[in-house]
Write an enzyme that holds these catalytic residues in place. Structure first.
Site, PDB file in Angstrom:
ATOM      1  N   SER A 127       0.840  -1.191   0.000  1.00  0.00           N
ATOM      2  CA  SER A 127       0.000   0.000   0.000  1.00  0.00           C
ATOM      3  C   SER A 127       0.873   1.239   0.000  1.00  0.00           C
ATOM      4  O   SER A 127       1.994   1.233   0.543  1.00  0.00           O
ATOM      5  CB  SER A 127      -0.867  -0.023   1.261  1.00  0.00           C
ATOM      6  OG  SER A 127      -1.476   1.231   1.457  1.00  0.00           O
ATOM      7  N   TYR A 155      -1.591  -1.004  10.781  1.00  0.00           N
ATOM      8  CA  TYR A 155      -1.908  -1.624   9.493  1.00  0.00           C
ATOM      9  C   TYR A 155      -0.765  -1.389   8.508  1.00  0.00           C
ATOM     10  O   TYR A 155      -0.238  -2.316   7.889  1.00  0.00           O
ATOM     11  CB  TYR A 155      -3.221  -1.062   8.929  1.00  0.00           C
ATOM     12  CG  TYR A 155      -3.389  -1.298   7.443  1.00  0.00           C
ATOM     13  CD1 TYR A 155      -3.611  -2.582   6.945  1.00  0.00           C
ATOM     14  CD2 TYR A 155      -3.296  -0.240   6.533  1.00  0.00           C
ATOM     15  CE1 TYR A 155      -3.738  -2.797   5.579  1.00  0.00           C
ATOM     16  CE2 TYR A 155      -3.430  -0.443   5.171  1.00  0.00           C
ATOM     17  CZ  TYR A 155      -3.649  -1.729   4.693  1.00  0.00           C
ATOM     18  OH  TYR A 155      -3.769  -1.941   3.341  1.00  0.00           O
ATOM     19  N   LYS A 159       2.251  -3.964   6.508  1.00  0.00           N
ATOM     20  CA  LYS A 159       2.622  -4.000   5.085  1.00  0.00           C
ATOM     21  C   LYS A 159       4.129  -3.817   4.937  1.00  0.00           C
ATOM     22  O   LYS A 159       4.790  -4.499   4.159  1.00  0.00           O
ATOM     23  CB  LYS A 159       1.878  -2.900   4.316  1.00  0.00           C
ATOM     24  CG  LYS A 159       0.374  -3.118   4.221  1.00  0.00           C
ATOM     25  CD  LYS A 159       0.051  -4.280   3.301  1.00  0.00           C
ATOM     26  CE  LYS A 159      -1.397  -4.710   3.407  1.00  0.00           C
ATOM     27  NZ  LYS A 159      -1.702  -5.952   2.729  1.00  0.00           N
TER      28      LYS A 159
END
Ligand code: NAD
Ligand code: UD1
Length: 674
Positions: A127, A155, A159
């Site tokens: 992302s 979050y 990643k």
């Protein structure tokens, strides 16, 4: 298994489902693994409906090493596209351990299993969030891949950590091939309106929230700040259509596959458009798609938001030869189509499904509209039950095995490729003869042969709420060239519409697809046996709309003559019918749906009644004398089968049953209960 598959983790999710469709439409074979923690199996059945084939699906948690290994043992997997993750930024700050456990441990398990079975190609969903606030540097907007990483929430950190893990794995074993795809802001939906984002709870992201405002689920959009340094004061993002994003996965996969043999790779690519849009730009584009200005209010800034996150996609453009092609206007139109067709995403009131029998993926779908209940199974796209206020009005089995048995008298089934009888062992079209499977004495083919549409696993259904509060269920089946002797690949969609007015309407539509032939004989119907509350039908009162029926020879084929009943109003009594009544002798239409529905028959008992209507030129009336199966006795129910006249394909009016490539066959049946 020699055929090679792509394993897609998280393939039932928003981006995964769109990517699976693109993969299959580009000739790849796909296996999906998803534990449905943030998605629904309905997405998978809609994928299958769109692509026209079954897609192997495993409800497996990535952290379950044993079950995951089994997937790799069952299918010959060449590479993996790894979407499966939890993805809500706000939630990740509240339950960080769950995020690290699911995303990081799930990925470690996946990589271990891949290593064990020597599958070393992975495309990973990363992302733009790994860049953190790229405006902390000068000259980093639009953001290039070499922009230093600094994710600001758990979050984003998962990643970042996963990227590092894959990099370390590649460093340890340079045979690995890894594409790290950093997505910017995915938006939109599949242009079919059948697949899209289905956020649970209150949406966090801009477009899902706006869509819910437009459909009336939320009052107004809160715009988080208009005091940024942009042309209208709202922040700038790089919004990319989800179908463009899906195509980026195909491009990166083929890039990895085309590397020289024995060459590995670890490389990051931004997937974005390179074009920044403000919140107001998006707001206006979506309002335009909806056709009115949507309510909004400007409120304070949201913590963590930054001015500008726009991609520099040059690396993907040049190396992968991939470009985002769709505009935010396209995405807004597609999102609005998805939203209007599916205002509550894949969730529908009044509809539920259960597993039905041992065939993989076979389900029983039930719509319950305030006491009018209809159940249909994928096997044969068969009506298994119709209930009005607790009374069963159709004969059906409670298990799949009974439907599969050769003693099943076509209970509730969709009948095809050719309903009713074909004589002479087949037919001739344009001078070419086709032999169809003989499954009745004297060279006859009954209901399309022993493995007709009633014995097939239909794809779908697509379940939608219609404008008048009806619920529709559409099933699809592609019958291959040569099936029971019938020529050409044939795609058929059967749409059932259950309405609160106690009616069930069936819409049939077929077309020749593929390149394996350009003509077929076709005649479709539904073979439900109705019961109106009694054990046998003898006391039922019948009102036919025509006295005219076809005279039959001893072989149950038409002689060419017609006969007339003395009266169209009678009790069944002990009379036996297996006769074809004629509504319109002159019919030449292949698609009769342009005609008004015409009442064929009204039948009533002391407790219930049914009116059968259709657009079809004929209907078979059968008193069920041959029913001897399970608990069901002779004359337990009667069948009314609207269709084209029996053996029309071998008659002077065969036009109505010959479908050619490019044409559409269609018909409509309606049952109204009281
Ligand atoms: P999604 O939630 O719709 O799809 C993720 C899927 O993974 C879901 O179907 C979920 O059920 C499944 N899943 C989650 N944990 C699993 C597990 N342990 N085992 C098996 N299945 C599991 O999300 P999406 O928007 O399609 O995102 C797909 C990927 O793209 C995610 O990795 C996400 O982080 C990444 N991503 C998304 C966005 C975005 O805005 N949607 C942006 C950048 C990156
Ligand atoms: C968010 C995630 C990011 C993820 C991306 C794509 C955060 C901090 N980041 O980015 O990790 O990759 O989604 O899914 O959550 N906005 C409003 N009102 C709203 C919602 C949003 O004004 O109700 C504005 C925001 O201020 C922002 C823009 O719309 O300027 C886009 O917001 P959003 O869709 O949440 O995406 P991002 O914040 O860019």
């Amino acid at each position: 298994m020699s055929e090679q598959y792509i394993l897609v983790t998280g393939g039932a999710g928003y981006i995964g489902s769109h990517t699976v469709i693109e993969l299959i439409q580009n000739g790849y074979k796909v296996v999906i693994v998803d534990n449905l923690i943030n998605s629904s199996f309905d997405a998978v059945s809609r994928i299958e409906f769109i692509v026209g084939e079954k897609v192997p699906f495993f409800n497996v948690d990535l952290k379950d090493e044993k079950s995951l290994t089994k997937v790799f043992e069952t299918y010959s997997i060449k590479s993996v596209i790894h979407f499966a993750a939890l993805k809500a930024v706000g939630e990740s700050t509240k339950i960080p351990l769950d995020y690290y456990d699911n995303n990081v441990n799930g990925t470690i398990t996946l990589l271990k299993v891949m290593n064990n079975v020597n599958v070393k190609t992975i495309v990973f969903s990363s992302s733009a969030t790994v860049y953190g606030d790229a405006t902390r540097f000068e000259n980093m907007i639009p953001i290039p891949e070499h922009c230093p990483n600094d994710p600001t929430n758990p979050y984003g950190k998962t990643k970042y950590v996963i990227e590092q893990i894959i990099h370390d794995l590649y460093n340890s074993d340079p045979e690995w091939r890894a594409a790290i795809l950093r997505y910017f802001n995915p938006i939109g939906a599949h242009p079919s309106g059948l697949i899209g984002e289905d956020p649970l709870g209150i949406p966090n992201n801009l477009l899902p929230y706006l869509a819910q405002v437009a459909i009336g689920r939320r009052e107004k959009l809160s715009i988080f700040g208009n005091d940024y340094n942009s042309h209208d004061g709202t922040p700038i993002r790089d919004y990319i259509h989800v179908v463009d994003l899906a195509k980026g996965h195909i491009a990166s996969l083929s890039y990895l596959n085309n590397l020289e043999s024995n060459k590995g790779l670890f490389r990051e690519w931004n997937l974005g458009t390179g074009k920044g849009s403000t919140v107001f730009d998006v707001y206006h584009a979506f309002s335009k798609a909806v056709g009115r200005d949507l309510p909004y209010e400007v409120v304070g800034r949201r913590a963590g938001d930054v001015l500008d996150l726009t991609a520099n996609p040059t690396r993907a453009n040049t190396e992968l030869e991939w470009f985002a092609e769709k505009s935010i206007e396209d995405a807004c139109k597609d999102l609005w189509r998805w939203t209007t067709k599916n205002p509550f995403g894949f969730q529908l009131d009044n509809y539920k499904w259960t597993i039905f029998g041992e065939i993989e993926g076979n389900r029983l779908h039930t719509v319950d509209l305030d006491g009018f209940k209809v159940s249909i199974t994928n096997y044969g796209a068969t009506i298994q039950n119709i209930e009005l206020n607790g009374d069963k009005l159709v004969l059906g089995f409670d298990n799949l095995e009974s439907y599969q048995s050769s003693s099943n008298p076509f209970f509730g089934a969709t009948v095809g490729r050719y309903a009713n009888r074909i004589g002479n062992g087949g037919f001739t079209i344009d001078g070419k003869s086709f032999k169809t499977e003989i499954n009745e004495s004297e060279n006859k083919t009954l209901h399309g042969g022993s493995q007709g549409f009633d014995k097939k696993q239909w794809l779908g259904p697509i379940v939608l709420k219609e404008d008048d509060n009806s619920v529709s269920l559409s099933f699809k089946y592609i019958d291959p060239n040569g099936s029971n002797g019938f020529p050409s690949d044939l795609e058929t969609i059967v749409k059932y519409i259950v309405s609160p007015k106690n009616t069930l309407t069936i819409d049939f539509e077929s077309q020749i697809v593929g390149n394996n032939g350009d003509v077929t004989a076709l005649n479709l119907t539904n073979h439900s046996y109705f019961t109106l509350g009694d054990d046998v039908i003898d006391e039922y009162q019948v009102e036919l709309s025509t006295p005219k029926y076809l005279a039959l020879d001893s072989n149950q084929l038409p002689t060419g003559e017609t006969k007339k009943l003395d009266s169209t109003s009678f009790k069944f009594g002990s009379q036996q019918f297996d006769d074809d009544f004629i509504i319109n002798e002159a019919n030449e239409l292949l698609d009769t749906r342009s005609q008004d529905l015409k009442t064929l028959v009204n039948i009533s008992s002391s407790s219930h009644s049914i009116k059968v209507s259709s657009t079809e030129p004929a209907f078979q009336l059968y008193t069920g004398d041959g029913i001897f199966v399970g608990e069901f006795k002779s004359r337990a129910g009667f069948a009314v089968e609207p269709s084209r006249p029996v053996n029309a394909i071998n008659s002077s009016n065969a036009k109505q049953v010959i479908l050619r490539k490019g044409e559409t066959y269609g018909s409509k049946i309606q049952y109204e209960f009281a």
